[in-house]
Each structure stands twice: as C-alpha cells, then as structure tokens.
Write an enzyme that holds these catalytic residues in place. Structure first.
Site, PDB file in Angstrom:
ATOM      1  N   GLY A  30      -0.357   1.560 -14.236  1.00  0.00           N
ATOM      2  CA  GLY A  30       0.855   1.881 -13.462  1.00  0.00           C
ATOM      3  C   GLY A  30       2.062   1.917 -14.379  1.00  0.00           C
TER       4      GLY A  30
ATOM      5  N   ASN B  16       5.482  -6.357  -5.461  1.00  0.00           N
ATOM      6  CA  ASN B  16       6.370  -6.980  -4.472  1.00  0.00           C
ATOM      7  C   ASN B  16       5.566  -7.310  -3.229  1.00  0.00           C
ATOM      8  OD1 ASN B  16       8.937  -7.006  -5.596  1.00  0.00           O
ATOM      9  ND2 ASN B  16       9.323  -4.867  -5.045  1.00  0.00           N
TER      10      ASN B  16
ATOM     11  N   LYS C 248      10.524 -14.103  -2.526  1.00  0.00           N
ATOM     12  CA  LYS C 248      11.025 -12.783  -2.923  1.00  0.00           C
ATOM     13  C   LYS C 248      10.869 -11.805  -1.755  1.00  0.00           C
ATOM     14  CE  LYS C 248      11.291  -9.518  -6.644  1.00  0.00           C
ATOM     15  NZ  LYS C 248      10.575  -8.753  -7.633  1.00  0.00           N
TER      16      LYS C 248
ATOM     17  N   ASN D 262      13.677  -9.474   0.001  1.00  0.00           N
ATOM     18  CA  ASN D 262      13.454  -8.027   0.120  1.00  0.00           C
ATOM     19  C   ASN D 262      13.504  -7.581   1.581  1.00  0.00           C
ATOM     20  OD1 ASN D 262      11.153  -7.948  -2.650  1.00  0.00           O
ATOM     21  ND2 ASN D 262      13.258  -7.286  -2.605  1.00  0.00           N
TER      22      ASN D 262
ATOM     23  N   SER E 276      15.130  -0.926  -4.395  1.00  0.00           N
ATOM     24  CA  SER E 276      13.939  -0.108  -4.670  1.00  0.00           C
ATOM     25  C   SER E 276      13.543   0.727  -3.443  1.00  0.00           C
ATOM     26  CB  SER E 276      12.780  -1.005  -5.101  1.00  0.00           C
ATOM     27  OG  SER E 276      12.572  -2.012  -4.145  1.00  0.00           O
TER      28      SER E 276
END
Ligand code: KPL
Length: 306
Positions: A8, A102, A183, A187, A258
């Site tokens: 990736g 994530n 996290k 987010n 993002s």
C-alpha cells in the site's frame, strides 16, 4: 539482509519506505508500480530523494520473492484484507504483519484469520502525497505498536526500536486496543462532519458545528464505556473525550481530514472502519446512536454518487 514489504504505497506507506530504506531492504507493493526515484520532503522542508523498489502484487507474486521479516499493510482500512490476499500465496503463514489502518475493522478481522503474529500500529505522523513520486512528511508524532491479544510484546518492542532508529519515534504498548479506539473516537467526531460539509477541521469550533460535535461525542462516549475503553488522559466520561477531540481539532485546525480528501477525490471513505464498529457495538449493547447512523447514511449517499 532483513526485508520489509510495504503493501500500500499511500502517504504512510511511502513515508515508512523512505524511513526504513537506509537501514533494511524495503519492497513497496501496490496496485501499480511507482517511479523508482522517490522524493521525500521533510517537516523541515528539506527535499531528499531515494530509489525505492516498487512492484504490483502480480509482478511480486510471479517473482516468488524471498520471505520477508515483516509485512506492513498501509492500505485504507477497507482494502487491507484484499491487499493481503493478493500476496498471501508467497507469504509463509508465520510472517508477522503490521497493520497501520485507521478505525477498528481490519485489525480484529486479520488478527482472527492470519496464523502468524499480527501487530497493530497507530500513528500521528502527518504525511501526504504530491504525486506518484513524492510524499511530504508534514509533521512528526509518536507511533504506538502492539497486538490485540498481548501475545507478541517482544516482537512489538523489536519493531518499535527499528522504527525509532529510522526516525519514526515508536513505543511498544500493552493497550493498543484502547489506543485504536481512542483514535477511532476522534476520527468519528471529526471526519464525517467535515467530509459532509466540505470544511477544514478548525471550522468545527464555530457555532454551526460545535453542538453537533458535542452530541456525536456523547453517543461515542456511551458506546466506549460499554466497551470498557477508558476515557483518555485519565479523565472521566464525555468531558475527557470532548477535551481530546477539541485538542485534536485545535492541533489540526488547518487540515483537510482524510475523509474529506476521500470525498473530494470521489474515493470510498473509511466510514465502514470508523462509524461501522461504533454502530455495530451500539446495537450489540442496545444503545441508541441515531447521530452516528445518520452520518453513516449520508456518507453512503455521497459515495453512491461517485
Ligand atoms: O486523523 C485525522 C484524519 O484526518 O483522518 C484527523 C485527526 C481528523 C486529522 O485530520
């Protein structure tokens, strides 16, 4: 020589490749091969170039490469399992994986199905791509590494030392599950709202959005309490979670999150890895989460238009 494969070549994957390449052999694997001459702009504005070897998964598998010491999966959350499948035929099942996604979607699924050790990493390193041959390392921040079942502390410690030597300050931790959820909570409070309204993170502080941030954090707090994820910084309940969210909003006020970048580029978002696990846990615990469901529905509608 020890080899690390990086599956990736997005911003974090390329930052990782640039950082590790001076110390170990690195192979970057993606959907398409990248130019071998790759540029890195450091947080101090210095531009460095390095030759990085990159392959498509098809080329890589056809080459029957020597097994690696680690495979880092740095794809988007929803693409991690397919990426792993694309190289699994040349990967000994005992190979340690490191998941950099994530959310909390890929991590439990791959931990359950991969026979070898699965480490998870969560990072606040900031990076973005400037094209096929460039990545900007926008800001430094700590990285935490551990595994969900706390069975690979030695491996996590070994990797943390290597990452730190490579300039990506990392620590092995025994509470990676809580850190991933932490996290995810941040987010969930920021990304869907800014993505749906096309605003930078800092705008959430204004009257138009701040009440909605508070309401989303309330739903998230109730779910995480049932999941026994401790509030951040030794604090309590909504207040601690909200303080963390506002602190991140402040620190990233100028950022395009993002998820907003995904929407603008008409790419599928990570809603399934961020809102999905929260909604699923809420349903499991019999909690209402109408705001989270509403955000998920609206993002699904936006994605359907791509
Ligand atoms: O992690 C982020 C993201 O954009 O995904 C935040 C913390 C919201 C910063 O933009």
């Amino acid at each position: 020589m020890t080899t690390h494969w990086i599956l990736g070549p997005g911003a974090i994957g390329r930052l990782l490749a640039h950082s590790l390449a001076p110390f170990i052999e690195v192979s970057v694997i993606g959907r398409r091969a990248l130019p071998s001459r790759q540029l890195l702009t450091t947080p101090e504005g210095e531009v460095c170039f390095q030759h990085l070897t990159s392959f498509t998964a098809e080329q890589w598998v056809a080459d029957t490469p020597t097994p690696p010491a680690f495979v880092h999966i740095t794809t988007k959350a929803m693409a991690a399992e397919a990426a792993l499948s694309s190289i699994a035929s040349v990967l000994p099942p005992s190979t340690p994986l490191v998941l950099w996604q994530n959310g909390f979607y890929a991590q439990p699924r791959i931990t359950q199905t991969w026979p070898g050790p699965v480490l998870c990493a969560t990072t606040t390193q900031g990076a973005y791509l400037t094209g096929d041959d460039g990545v900007v390392h926008a800001g430094r921040g700590p990285t935490f590494v551990g595994d969900l079942d706390n069975q690979h502390a030695g491996l996590a410690a070994f990797l943390a030392v290597l990452l730190s030597e490579a300039g990506l300050t990392a620590s092995a931790v025994g509470d990676i599950r809580s850190r991933l959820w932490q996290k995810l909570a941040v987010n969930a409070a920021i990304n869907p709202l800014v993505a749906l309204h096309g605003v930078r993170n800092g705008e959430l502080r204004g009257e138009a959005y701040s009440g909605r941030v508070v309401a989303v954090v309330k739903e998230v707090t109730a779910i995480l309490a049932k999941e026994e994820v401790a509030p951040p910084n030794g604090g309590e309940g909504d207040t601690a979670w909200l303080a963390l969210v506002w602190q991140v909003v402040e620190n990233t006020a100028n950022n395009k999150a993002s998820m907003l970048q995904d929407v603008e580029a008409k790419r599928p978002t990570e809603r399934g890895a961020i809102l999905g696990p929260l909604i699923e846990r809420a349903e499991r615990h019999g909690l209402r989460c109408e705001l989270l469901k509403g955000l998920d529905r609206k993002l699904a509608q936006v994605e359907a238009g791509f």
